[in-house]
Design a protein around this motif. Structure first.
Motif, short mmCIF file in Angstrom:
data_model
loop_
_atom_site.label_atom_id
_atom_site.label_comp_id
_atom_site.label_asym_id
_atom_site.label_seq_id
_atom_site.Cartn_x
_atom_site.Cartn_y
_atom_site.Cartn_z
N SER A 76 0.85 -1.19 0.00
CA SER A 76 0.00 0.00 0.00
C SER A 76 0.89 1.24 0.00
O SER A 76 1.87 1.31 0.74
CB SER A 76 -0.92 0.00 1.22
N GLY A 78 2.30 5.22 0.30
CA GLY A 78 2.36 6.19 1.38
C GLY A 78 3.79 6.58 1.69
O GLY A 78 4.73 6.21 0.97
N ILE A 100 4.74 1.83 6.88
CA ILE A 100 4.26 2.96 6.09
C ILE A 100 3.33 3.81 6.98
O ILE A 100 2.64 3.28 7.86
CB ILE A 100 3.49 2.48 4.84
N ASP A 101 3.34 5.10 6.77
CA ASP A 101 2.48 5.99 7.57
C ASP A 101 1.03 5.51 7.51
O ASP A 101 0.45 5.34 6.42
CB ASP A 101 2.56 7.42 7.04
N ASP A 102 0.43 5.29 8.71
CA ASP A 102 -0.92 4.71 8.79
C ASP A 102 -1.86 5.53 9.66
O ASP A 102 -2.86 5.01 10.17
CB ASP A 102 -0.84 3.28 9.32
N SER A 104 -4.01 7.84 8.86
CA SER A 104 -5.34 7.93 8.27
C SER A 104 -6.12 6.63 8.49
O SER A 104 -7.30 6.65 8.84
CB SER A 104 -5.24 8.23 6.77
N LYS A 164 -0.07 -1.50 5.74
CA LYS A 164 0.94 -0.48 6.00
C LYS A 164 2.11 -1.04 6.81
O LYS A 164 3.13 -0.35 6.95
CB LYS A 164 0.31 0.68 6.77
N TYR A 184 8.13 8.77 -0.42
CA TYR A 184 6.78 8.35 -0.80
C TYR A 184 6.90 7.17 -1.76
O TYR A 184 7.60 7.24 -2.77
CB TYR A 184 6.01 9.49 -1.46
#
Length: 366
Positions: A76, A78, A100-102, A104, A164, A184
């Motif tokens: 995914s 990000g 990964i940034d999660d 959200s 993520k 990214y």
């Protein structure tokens, strides 16, 4: 005047005749001298032909592959928040490698869980009212459906959240990170390679004429030209078709790699071991002389006297090669004594002297 010319002609004839006579006399004396000389025997090394135990095999070249090896990809997209490995780390199964940034997804999960709680409360209230006879059955069914929908929403958001956090699918050695913190990334991007080096596969090809000698589980020996690696393994796969372009059949073997000396992609020499054969006539390859007329070997025979040895040039039919030895199918018999070095000065019938002070070859059939 005529008398003087006649005398001159006679003298010239006597001189020419003397020169011609001297030439023939000299040649005759040289021939007599050479005929009385006996050439010295040529020093050679020799060995006696004996039947040996032959270990036949099929030689090939192959490429190493890890038994388990994958390029790890982003599930995914990000921003990369955390990289939890370094190059060449030993990785355990299910170990978290990349985060990964999660934020959200976490917020969405909290909202979905809250909606599920509300739906469950409404379903319980509708069920209670229905049991008391003051609520409609359709209301209960509607609230139950809302609960199921809320739970599905929670599961969906949880799946997005799990995507993520990237984990190792199996234990192995991980490669160089291909992403950086703060970068990214998009779905499908490769972020590292993971290889299980404890067991290795070797892919190689053999000629179609050898198909009958290929069996599942057959023994193979592999060796690398780098680091002196050598190991034994077993055939684990045989392609059920022959390549129509190369007329080769693909084979896969598996070998152990406990010390991690072998890495994927290496060039390897492969030998498939075939059943041993007894009573094979094999000689050192140095004994064979090749020419336009064929392959030949000098065989030592008894000369005119007890101390005299001569050689006979025997043309032979050769077979398989193994190490420093070559099989002789036709032309030699057990007990023959053959020349192994010094053939460049020999002709058939030449006298020889055996000098085995230097050993050129062993007598094994391997």
């Amino acid at each position: 005047m005529f008398k003087r010319l006649f005398i001159a002609i006679i003298l010239l004839g006597m001189i020419v005749g003397g020169i011609v006579w001297f030439k023939f006399f000299r040649d005759e004396m040289i021939a007599q001298f050479l005929s009385g000389m006996t050439p010295a025997p040529v020093p050679v090394t020799a060995t006696t032909v004996e039947p040996v135990t032959w270990q036949p095999g099929i030689d090939a070249v192959g490429t190493s592959l890890s038994a388990q090896g994958v390029d790890l990809a982003i599930e995914s997209g990000g921003l990369v928040r955390e990289i939890r490995f370094k190059a060449n780390d030993e990785i355990a199964k299910d170990q978290v490698l990349l985060q990964i940034d999660d934020d959200s997804e976490r917020a969405s999960l909290s909202a979905a869980q809250a909606a599920l709680t509300v739906a469950e409360a409404e379903a319980n209230r509708a069920r209670t009212l229905s049991e008391r006879g003051v609520g409609a059955a359709s209301t209960v069914e509607s609230t139950v459906a809302q609960v199921a929908s809320a739970r599905a929403q929670v599961a969906q958001v949880q799946t997005s959240l799990d995507a993520k956090k990237l984990s190792a699918p199996f234990a192995g050695v991980i490669g160089i990170p291909r992403v950086e913190v703060g970068q990214y990334v998009t779905p499908g991007a490769i972020y590292a390679t993971l290889q299980d080096l404890s067991r290795m596969r070797v892919d190689f090809s053999v000629p179609e004429q050898q198909i009958a000698n290929l069996i599942m589980g057959g023994a193979v020996t592999v060796a690398s030209e780098v680091g002196g690696y050598s190991a034994e393994g077993r055939i684990t796969g045989i392609e059920p078709r022959v390549d129509p372009n190369s007329r080769l059949i693909s084979v896969r073997a598996e070998v152990q790699n406990p010390n991690g000396q072998l890495v994927p992609g290496q060039f390897l020499r492969v030998r498939i071991q075939l059943p041993q054969e007894d009573g094979v006539i094999a000689v050192p390859q140095t004994a064979v002389s090749s020419s336009l007329y064929g392959d030949s070997i000098y065989v030592i025979r008894q000369g005119d006297t007890a101390d005299e040895l001569k050689v006979e040039q025997v043309f032979v039919t050769l077979g398989r090669r193994s190490g420093t030895r070559i099989e002789v199918i036709k032309g030699l018999a057990s007990g023959d004594r053959i020349v192994t070095s010094g053939q460049n000065r020999l002709t058939s019938g030449a006298k020889v002297r055996i000098d085995d002070s230097v050993t050129l070859d062993d007598k094994t059939g391997n």
